[in-house]
Design a protein around this motif. Structure first.
Motif, PDB file in Angstrom:
ATOM      1  N   THR A 174      96.954 -39.874 132.629  1.00  0.00           N
ATOM      2  CA  THR A 174      96.375 -38.781 133.407  1.00  0.00           C
ATOM      3  C   THR A 174      96.620 -37.422 132.764  1.00  0.00           C
ATOM      4  O   THR A 174      97.738 -37.151 132.308  1.00  0.00           O
ATOM      5  CB  THR A 174      97.037 -38.771 134.805  1.00  0.00           C
TER       6      THR A 174
ATOM      7  N   LYS B 103      92.022 -36.564 127.508  1.00  0.00           N
ATOM      8  CA  LYS B 103      91.122 -37.542 126.895  1.00  0.00           C
ATOM      9  C   LYS B 103      89.676 -37.380 127.360  1.00  0.00           C
ATOM     10  O   LYS B 103      88.761 -37.610 126.588  1.00  0.00           O
ATOM     11  CB  LYS B 103      91.613 -38.964 127.114  1.00  0.00           C
TER      12      LYS B 103
ATOM     13  N   TYR C  60      86.371 -45.395 139.184  1.00  0.00           N
ATOM     14  CA  TYR C  60      87.459 -45.686 140.127  1.00  0.00           C
ATOM     15  C   TYR C  60      87.556 -44.586 141.183  1.00  0.00           C
ATOM     16  O   TYR C  60      87.821 -44.849 142.357  1.00  0.00           O
ATOM     17  CB  TYR C  60      88.782 -45.882 139.376  1.00  0.00           C
TER      18      TYR C  60
ATOM     19  N   ARG D 276      87.303 -34.915 141.604  1.00  0.00           N
ATOM     20  CA  ARG D 276      88.432 -34.416 140.798  1.00  0.00           C
ATOM     21  C   ARG D 276      89.640 -34.059 141.662  1.00  0.00           C
ATOM     22  O   ARG D 276      90.712 -33.769 141.135  1.00  0.00           O
ATOM     23  CB  ARG D 276      88.041 -33.171 140.001  1.00  0.00           C
TER      24      ARG D 276
ATOM     25  N   SER E  80      93.924 -44.420 141.722  1.00  0.00           N
ATOM     26  CA  SER E  80      94.958 -45.158 141.011  1.00  0.00           C
ATOM     27  C   SER E  80      95.516 -46.301 141.868  1.00  0.00           C
ATOM     28  O   SER E  80      95.959 -47.318 141.343  1.00  0.00           O
ATOM     29  CB  SER E  80      96.014 -44.171 140.508  1.00  0.00           C
TER      30      SER E  80
ATOM     31  N   ALA F  44      92.723 -49.076 141.813  1.00  0.00           N
ATOM     32  CA  ALA F  44      92.545 -49.571 140.440  1.00  0.00           C
ATOM     33  C   ALA F  44      93.524 -50.692 140.120  1.00  0.00           C
ATOM     34  O   ALA F  44      93.372 -51.385 139.119  1.00  0.00           O
ATOM     35  CB  ALA F  44      92.714 -48.436 139.433  1.00  0.00           C
TER      36      ALA F  44
ATOM     37  N   GLY G 290      89.335 -43.921 129.287  1.00  0.00           N
ATOM     38  CA  GLY G 290      89.966 -44.519 130.458  1.00  0.00           C
ATOM     39  C   GLY G 290      91.372 -45.002 130.180  1.00  0.00           C
ATOM     40  O   GLY G 290      92.138 -44.313 129.500  1.00  0.00           O
ATOM     41  N   ARG G 291      91.710 -46.167 130.746  1.00  0.00           N
ATOM     42  CA  ARG G 291      93.047 -46.747 130.567  1.00  0.00           C
ATOM     43  C   ARG G 291      92.988 -48.047 129.797  1.00  0.00           C
ATOM     44  O   ARG G 291      93.942 -48.396 129.098  1.00  0.00           O
ATOM     45  CB  ARG G 291      93.692 -47.029 131.935  1.00  0.00           C
ATOM     46  N   ASP G 292      91.883 -48.795 129.980  1.00  0.00           N
ATOM     47  CA  ASP G 292      91.788 -50.142 129.404  1.00  0.00           C
ATOM     48  C   ASP G 292      90.508 -50.329 128.597  1.00  0.00           C
ATOM     49  O   ASP G 292      90.013 -51.430 128.456  1.00  0.00           O
ATOM     50  CB  ASP G 292      91.824 -51.180 130.533  1.00  0.00           C
TER      51      ASP G 292
ATOM     52  N   ARG H 230     101.801 -41.486 139.075  1.00  0.00           N
ATOM     53  CA  ARG H 230     100.559 -42.129 138.649  1.00  0.00           C
ATOM     54  C   ARG H 230     100.757 -42.859 137.321  1.00  0.00           C
ATOM     55  O   ARG H 230     100.264 -43.964 137.124  1.00  0.00           O
ATOM     56  CB  ARG H 230      99.432 -41.104 138.550  1.00  0.00           C
TER      57      ARG H 230
END
Ligand code: C5P
Length: 217
Positions: free
Chosen positions: A12, A16, A38, A86, A95, A98, A124-126, A175
């Motif tokens: 977070t 990115k 998400y 946002r 989160s 998700a 993202g994350r993945d 988070r």
């Protein structure tokens, strides 16, 4: 697929999203802001009165998520909600939901659909670990929790919101903890990812670094 993908994953407020949008712009590639999906799912649940711990209820909403993107605007069932999603509350709820495998599964095909010619930048994350494991370039973009809290603080103040540094630090840590330690698609650098620590870097410098790596491939 032979369509090139650049994945940019990270915690977070690492920057990115901004870096991904700029890289996509420079290359003329499409952009996938997977966090927005998400967030939109969380917002749908909040509006529909579906409890955030009701995995099946939330997954059903994700399955038919009426999301669309156009020129940086984000729509939920035709309503522009880019600024709304946002909000910290929506991010925190995103989160939470998700972490549910069936919610992630429901958003899987939707994300693959963003891979279109001439190419895609996905943040993202993945993105590099789960959604696009065969991406051409994988970046793990990070920054210290202090640097990220400071950026988030300036962002919020700049938008006219009030913000408290200690609360922001605690929120980010909570988070990070949820995203890193969950059992499905935890936030970890993908195999072969380039690690980019932007704590002492400007957005321009980060963008140039990613573009440089891209030209090497
Ligand atoms: O990136 P952003 O802060 O908009 O994402 C909101 C939340 O959505 C994250 O905290 C994370 O839990 C979740 N997320 C995810 N996988 C992604 C993108 C976001 O789990 N690919």
């Amino acid at each position: 697929s032979h369509i090139p993908v650049i994945t940019i994953d990270g915690p977070t407020a690492s920057g990115k999203g901004t870096v991904a949008a700029r890289v996509a712009d420079r290359l003329g590639y499409h952009l996938l802001d997977s966090g927005a999906l998400y967030r939109l799912t969380a917002l749908s649940a909040m509006r529909a009165g579906v409890a955030l711990d009701d995995e099946q209820g939330v997954a059903q909403l994700a399955q038919v998520l009426p999301a669309s993107f156009s020129n940086g605007d984000i729509f939920l069932a035709g309503e522009e909600v880019g600024a709304l999603i946002r909000a910290e509350e929506v991010g925190n709820n995103a989160s939470k939901i998700a972490a549910f495998p069936s919610v992630r599964q429901a958003l899987y095909a939707l994300q693959l659909g963003f891979r279109k010619a001439p190419g895609l930048v996905a943040d993202g994350r993945d993105m590099g670990t789960v959604i696009f494991p065969n991406a051409r370039l994988k970046v793990f973009l990070t920054a210290s929790v202090e640097a990220r809290a400071e950026r988030r603080y300036k962002q919020l103040i700049g938008k006219g919101f009030s913000a408290n540094m200690d609360d922001l630090l605690a929120d980010l840590q909570a988070r990070d903890d949820r995203d890193t330690h969950r059992t499905v698609a935890p936030l970890v650098p993908a195999e072969g990812a380039y690690i980019l620590d932007t704590s002492d870097m400007s957005v321009d410098e980060a963008v140039e670094q990613v573009l440089h790596w891209h030209t090497l491939l």
